[in-house]
Design a protein around this motif. Structure first.
Motif, PDB file in Angstrom:
ATOM      1  N   VAL A  50     -30.003 -19.401  -9.488  1.00 12.89           N
ATOM      2  CA  VAL A  50     -29.195 -19.078 -10.664  1.00 12.89           C
ATOM      3  C   VAL A  50     -27.871 -19.827 -10.572  1.00 12.89           C
ATOM      4  CG1 VAL A  50     -28.015 -17.233 -11.935  1.00 12.89           C
ATOM      5  CG2 VAL A  50     -30.230 -16.776 -10.828  1.00 12.89           C
ATOM      6  N   PHE A  51     -27.504 -20.499 -11.663  1.00 12.62           N
ATOM      7  CA  PHE A  51     -26.209 -21.171 -11.772  1.00 12.62           C
ATOM      8  C   PHE A  51     -25.470 -20.509 -12.926  1.00 12.62           C
ATOM      9  CE2 PHE A  51     -23.114 -24.142 -13.244  1.00 12.62           C
ATOM     10  CZ  PHE A  51     -22.724 -24.887 -12.137  1.00 12.62           C
ATOM     11  N   ASP A  52     -24.287 -19.961 -12.631  1.00 10.98           N
ATOM     12  CA  ASP A  52     -23.515 -19.283 -13.657  1.00 10.98           C
ATOM     13  C   ASP A  52     -22.076 -19.769 -13.586  1.00 10.98           C
ATOM     14  OD1 ASP A  52     -22.960 -17.614 -15.784  1.00 10.98           O
ATOM     15  OD2 ASP A  52     -23.158 -15.755 -14.638  1.00 10.98           O
ATOM     16  N   SER A  53     -21.377 -19.645 -14.689  1.00  6.47           N
ATOM     17  CA  SER A  53     -19.987 -20.086 -14.760  1.00  6.47           C
ATOM     18  C   SER A  53     -19.314 -19.415 -15.952  1.00  6.47           C
ATOM     19  CB  SER A  53     -19.917 -21.604 -14.931  1.00  6.47           C
ATOM     20  OG  SER A  53     -18.590 -22.025 -15.162  1.00  6.47           O
ATOM     21  N   ASN A  54     -17.998 -19.298 -15.869  1.00  7.48           N
ATOM     22  CA  ASN A  54     -17.272 -18.777 -17.023  1.00  7.48           C
ATOM     23  C   ASN A  54     -17.167 -19.819 -18.136  1.00  7.48           C
ATOM     24  OD1 ASN A  54     -15.408 -20.318 -15.572  1.00  7.48           O
ATOM     25  ND2 ASN A  54     -13.725 -18.881 -15.835  1.00  7.48           N
ATOM     26  N   VAL A  55     -17.777 -20.974 -17.965  1.00 10.17           N
ATOM     27  CA  VAL A  55     -17.872 -22.005 -18.999  1.00 10.17           C
ATOM     28  C   VAL A  55     -19.145 -21.811 -19.829  1.00 10.17           C
ATOM     29  CG1 VAL A  55     -18.186 -24.498 -19.368  1.00 10.17           C
ATOM     30  CG2 VAL A  55     -16.613 -23.693 -17.622  1.00 10.17           C
ATOM     31  N   PRO A  57     -22.437 -19.915 -21.732  1.00 14.09           N
ATOM     32  CA  PRO A  57     -22.700 -18.701 -22.517  1.00 14.09           C
ATOM     33  C   PRO A  57     -23.622 -17.728 -21.787  1.00 14.09           C
ATOM     34  CG  PRO A  57     -23.913 -20.559 -23.423  1.00 14.09           C
ATOM     35  CD  PRO A  57     -23.033 -21.104 -22.325  1.00 14.09           C
ATOM     36  N   ALA A  58     -24.456 -18.249 -20.868  1.00 16.94           N
ATOM     37  CA  ALA A  58     -25.392 -17.420 -20.108  1.00 16.94           C
ATOM     38  C   ALA A  58     -25.756 -18.151 -18.827  1.00 16.94           C
ATOM     39  CB  ALA A  58     -26.648 -17.151 -20.931  1.00 16.94           C
ATOM     40  N   PRO A  59     -26.189 -17.429 -17.803  1.00 17.83           N
ATOM     41  CA  PRO A  59     -26.612 -18.085 -16.559  1.00 17.83           C
ATOM     42  C   PRO A  59     -27.795 -19.021 -16.806  1.00 17.83           C
ATOM     43  CG  PRO A  59     -26.373 -15.711 -16.226  1.00 17.83           C
ATOM     44  CD  PRO A  59     -26.264 -15.968 -17.705  1.00 17.83           C
ATOM     45  N   VAL A  60     -27.863 -20.077 -16.013  1.00 19.36           N
ATOM     46  CA  VAL A  60     -28.999 -21.001 -16.040  1.00 19.36           C
ATOM     47  C   VAL A  60     -29.888 -20.587 -14.867  1.00 19.36           C
ATOM     48  CG1 VAL A  60     -29.719 -23.407 -15.953  1.00 19.36           C
ATOM     49  CG2 VAL A  60     -27.504 -22.807 -16.971  1.00 19.36           C
ATOM     50  N   VAL A  61     -31.148 -20.290 -15.162  1.00 21.41           N
ATOM     51  CA  VAL A  61     -32.035 -19.715 -14.154  1.00 21.41           C
ATOM     52  C   VAL A  61     -33.206 -20.650 -13.878  1.00 21.41           C
ATOM     53  CG1 VAL A  61     -33.488 -17.732 -13.570  1.00 21.41           C
ATOM     54  CG2 VAL A  61     -31.392 -17.393 -14.907  1.00 21.41           C
ATOM     55  N   GLY A  62     -33.449 -20.903 -12.589  1.00 20.06           N
ATOM     56  CA  GLY A  62     -34.568 -21.733 -12.143  1.00 20.06           C
ATOM     57  C   GLY A  62     -34.121 -23.144 -11.832  1.00 20.06           C
ATOM     58  N   ARG A  63     -34.597 -23.656 -10.702  1.00 17.55           N
ATOM     59  CA  ARG A  63     -34.217 -25.001 -10.252  1.00 17.55           C
ATOM     60  C   ARG A  63     -34.492 -26.054 -11.318  1.00 17.55           C
ATOM     61  NH1 ARG A  63     -37.457 -26.764  -5.321  1.00 17.55           N
ATOM     62  NH2 ARG A  63     -36.030 -25.403  -4.189  1.00 17.55           N
ATOM     63  N   ASP A  64     -35.671 -26.003 -11.941  1.00 20.62           N
ATOM     64  CA  ASP A  64     -36.020 -27.014 -12.950  1.00 20.62           C
ATOM     65  C   ASP A  64     -35.084 -26.946 -14.152  1.00 20.62           C
ATOM     66  OD1 ASP A  64     -38.090 -27.841 -11.313  1.00 20.62           O
ATOM     67  OD2 ASP A  64     -39.637 -26.745 -12.422  1.00 20.62           O
ATOM     68  N   THR A  65     -34.727 -25.737 -14.571  1.00 22.73           N
ATOM     69  CA  THR A  65     -33.817 -25.565 -15.704  1.00 22.73           C
ATOM     70  C   THR A  65     -32.411 -26.035 -15.334  1.00 22.73           C
ATOM     71  OG1 THR A  65     -35.151 -23.670 -16.366  1.00 22.73           O
ATOM     72  CG2 THR A  65     -33.021 -23.910 -17.434  1.00 22.73           C
ATOM     73  N   ILE A  66     -31.974 -25.723 -14.115  1.00 19.40           N
ATOM     74  CA  ILE A  66     -30.670 -26.191 -13.627  1.00 19.40           C
ATOM     75  C   ILE A  66     -30.640 -27.716 -13.624  1.00 19.40           C
ATOM     76  CG2 ILE A  66     -29.183 -26.331 -11.581  1.00 19.40           C
ATOM     77  CD1 ILE A  66     -30.148 -23.415 -10.935  1.00 19.40           C
ATOM     78  N   GLU A  67     -31.715 -28.334 -13.136  1.00 26.19           N
ATOM     79  CA  GLU A  67     -31.789 -29.793 -13.098  1.00 26.19           C
ATOM     80  C   GLU A  67     -31.735 -30.389 -14.511  1.00 26.19           C
ATOM     81  OE1 GLU A  67     -34.757 -33.426 -11.695  1.00 26.19           O
ATOM     82  OE2 GLU A  67     -35.095 -31.414 -10.906  1.00 26.19           O
ATOM     83  N   ALA A  68     -32.505 -29.832 -15.442  1.00 27.40           N
ATOM     84  CA  ALA A  68     -32.538 -30.358 -16.811  1.00 27.40           C
ATOM     85  C   ALA A  68     -31.158 -30.239 -17.472  1.00 27.40           C
ATOM     86  CB  ALA A  68     -33.593 -29.619 -17.635  1.00 27.40           C
TER      87      ALA A  68
END
Length: 150
Positions: A50-55, A57-68
């Motif tokens: 999971v990659f999340d940030s106050n930048v 709108p929602a957390p990015v979940v899953g390695r493939d989704t984070i990469e994309a």
């Protein structure tokens, strides 16, 4: 309040050898993304990371989704010619059961061709690290808090 205090007391600093391993992991991790190797950088996350940030709108979940998502961001940045460098400092690493929790300041520098380097942003980076199947470190979750957006 008591639960927070008990949770904080349950954390214990990692030993010197593990701290050095974590430091090397982060050096490779940030240099990989700064060089444009998004797939290599995303490979530092667990498959369900999971990659999340106050930048965001929602957390990015899953390695493939984070990469994309990072590919899209990096492609837009490359069109400007900007070179970014992630500079990590004040790393704290603590055991939390089977996980390792880290906190560090990460300053992102930007340089345009033939221009002075500027600070893009200053952040607090909080990660949860785990061991992968090969014994190496992986990021299970990351929270980036940009100071200018707090």
């Amino acid at each position: 309040m008591t639960e927070l205090l008990e949770a904080a007391q349950a954390l214990r600093p990692v030993d010197t050898g593990l701290y050095q391993e974590i430091s090397h992991f982060y050096a490779r991790h940030f240099q990989t993304v700064d060089s444009g190797d998004v797939a290599g950088w995303a490979g530092g996350f667990t498959t369900d990371g999971v990659f999340d940030s106050n930048v965001l709108p929602a957390p990015v979940v899953g390695r493939d989704t984070i990469e994309a998502a990072t590919h899209r961001s990096e492609a837009a940045r490359r069109t400007t010619g900007v070179q970014r460098r992630h500079v990590q400092t004040t790393l704290v690493a603590e055991h939390a059961g089977e996980e390792i929790r880290t906190r560090a300041y990460v300053t992102v520098l930007e340089t345009l061709p033939a221009s002075p380097t500027t600070i893009y942003c200053a952040t607090l980076c909080e990660d949860v690290l785990v061991r992968g199947a090969d014994g190496g470190l992986l990021i299970r979750s990351r929270m980036i808090l940009r100071d200018d957006l707090r």
